[in-house]
Design an enzyme around this catalytic site. Structure first.
Site, PDB file in Angstrom:
ATOM      1  N   LEU A 121      53.156  26.608 -94.373  1.00  0.00           N
ATOM      2  CA  LEU A 121      53.625  27.769 -95.126  1.00  0.00           C
ATOM      3  C   LEU A 121      53.668  28.907 -94.109  1.00  0.00           C
ATOM      4  O   LEU A 121      52.826  28.962 -93.200  1.00  0.00           O
ATOM      5  CB  LEU A 121      52.649  28.107 -96.257  1.00  0.00           C
ATOM      6  CG  LEU A 121      52.568  27.102 -97.421  1.00  0.00           C
ATOM      7  CD1 LEU A 121      51.509  27.525 -98.429  1.00  0.00           C
ATOM      8  CD2 LEU A 121      53.922  26.938 -98.103  1.00  0.00           C
ATOM      9  N   ASP A 122      54.605  29.821 -94.277  1.00  0.00           N
ATOM     10  CA  ASP A 122      54.683  30.958 -93.354  1.00  0.00           C
ATOM     11  C   ASP A 122      53.398  31.767 -93.415  1.00  0.00           C
ATOM     12  O   ASP A 122      52.662  31.717 -94.400  1.00  0.00           O
ATOM     13  CB  ASP A 122      55.854  31.876 -93.732  1.00  0.00           C
ATOM     14  CG  ASP A 122      57.194  31.178 -93.598  1.00  0.00           C
ATOM     15  OD1 ASP A 122      57.274  30.189 -92.846  1.00  0.00           O
ATOM     16  OD2 ASP A 122      58.147  31.628 -94.264  1.00  0.00           O
ATOM     17  N   LYS A 123      53.185  32.572 -92.367  1.00  0.00           N
ATOM     18  CA  LYS A 123      51.960  33.384 -92.305  1.00  0.00           C
ATOM     19  C   LYS A 123      51.827  34.289 -93.541  1.00  0.00           C
ATOM     20  O   LYS A 123      50.724  34.500 -94.051  1.00  0.00           O
ATOM     21  CB  LYS A 123      52.005  34.222 -91.019  1.00  0.00           C
ATOM     22  CG  LYS A 123      50.722  34.924 -90.698  1.00  0.00           C
ATOM     23  CD  LYS A 123      50.833  35.601 -89.342  1.00  0.00           C
ATOM     24  CE  LYS A 123      49.683  36.553 -89.119  1.00  0.00           C
ATOM     25  NZ  LYS A 123      49.860  37.358 -87.894  1.00  0.00           N
TER      26      LYS A 123
ATOM     27  N   LYS B 212      63.169  31.495 -98.025  1.00  0.00           N
ATOM     28  CA  LYS B 212      63.625  32.849 -97.673  1.00  0.00           C
ATOM     29  C   LYS B 212      65.097  32.822 -97.264  1.00  0.00           C
ATOM     30  O   LYS B 212      65.879  33.692 -97.658  1.00  0.00           O
ATOM     31  CB  LYS B 212      62.785  33.405 -96.519  1.00  0.00           C
ATOM     32  CG  LYS B 212      61.349  33.707 -96.934  1.00  0.00           C
ATOM     33  CD  LYS B 212      60.508  34.080 -95.736  1.00  0.00           C
ATOM     34  CE  LYS B 212      59.061  34.270 -96.127  1.00  0.00           C
ATOM     35  NZ  LYS B 212      58.156  34.249 -94.990  1.00  0.00           N
TER      36      LYS B 212
END
Ligand code: URA
Length: 238
Positions: free
Chosen positions: A104-106, A190
């Site tokens: 998962l992205d930061k 996104k």
């Protein structure tokens, strides 16, 4: 066969921190094959030795599976020079080479499985298995039915990656939506919303296959998967 230092083994099964278990060992609270052992560095073989703490048998588990509610600000990696990692948040099973299943992205929150089971990870991440991942998304604008239709029918992203059909549910507030996808390309969610000129302002994964994020699990906390959750997750891999 799994051979460990006694103190490391005790940490791995959740008895306490390295310094706490050293005290417990010194205090004579730990036995190996019913003999009190006071040396933290004593080697134990979990397939042969019977290790007890306060008279209770401690069982070594080869594979472990944790559900983490990932917070923002930590990276989905095992080590990182700059940031805390999702594995740093897991206080159990330190010797077991834990890693996250996927990334998962930061700045993304939500469901992340942390394990040492490479086979399960490989299967859940394989594009051919089409394991569904559901995200809750907040947007900086309104997702119209038209835009939702464009995204859900499959779009071509800037690296020529064509997304598979996705499912979108728009809530009463049409800046807050759920999307379910079967792939897991870099920044995929996104980028999918960017395609229709919307930015994601908040992103949280709520499920992966049949496994749903436990609503009672606070952000940053983790718990073991139940046997039922694990069986169902394995059943998601066709
Ligand atoms: N898609 C994204 O864009 N980010 C994530 O963290 C997960 C899916």
């Amino acid at each position: 066969m799994a051979v460990f230092r006694l103190d490391k083994f005790l940490v791995s099964v959740g008895i306490g921190s390295r310094s706490e278990v050293k005290h417990l060992i010194k205090a004579g609270r730990v036995t190996v094959d019913d003999v009190i052992v006071k040396k933290a560095e004593e080697k134990v073989d979990t397939s042969v030795n019977i290790i007890k703490y306060n008279g209770n048998l401690l069982e070594y588990v080869e594979n472990v599976y944790y559900m983490l509610n990932k917070p923002k600000g930590v990276v989905s990696a095992t080590t990182d020079n700059l940031n805390a990692t999702v594995v740093d948040l897991i206080k159990h099973g330190k010797h077991l080479d834990l890693f996250p299943i996927g990334r998962l992205d930061k700045d993304t929150e939500g469901l992340l499985i942390i394990t040492n089971d490479g086979e399960l990870a490989h299967n859940l991440l394989s594009p051919r298995k089409h394991v569904r991942k559901k995200y809750y998304v907040e947007l900086d604008g309104i997702l119209t039915e038209k835009k939702a239709e464009i995204i859900s029918s499959g779009i071509e992203l800037e690296d020529n990656f064509k997304t598979m059909p996705a499912e979108i549910e728009i809530t009463d507030d049409n800046r807050k939506v759920y999307i379910t996808i079967c792939e897991g390309k870099f920044h995929q969610v996104k980028r999918m919303f960017n395609y229709v000129d919307l930015n994601v302002t908040y992103l949280k994964r709520v499920s992966m296959g049949s496994l749903c994020l436990d609503e009672n699990l606070p952000v940053g906390k983790y718990r073991e998967l139940t046997a039922d959750e694990l069986n169902k997750l394995k059943g998601d891999i066709k």
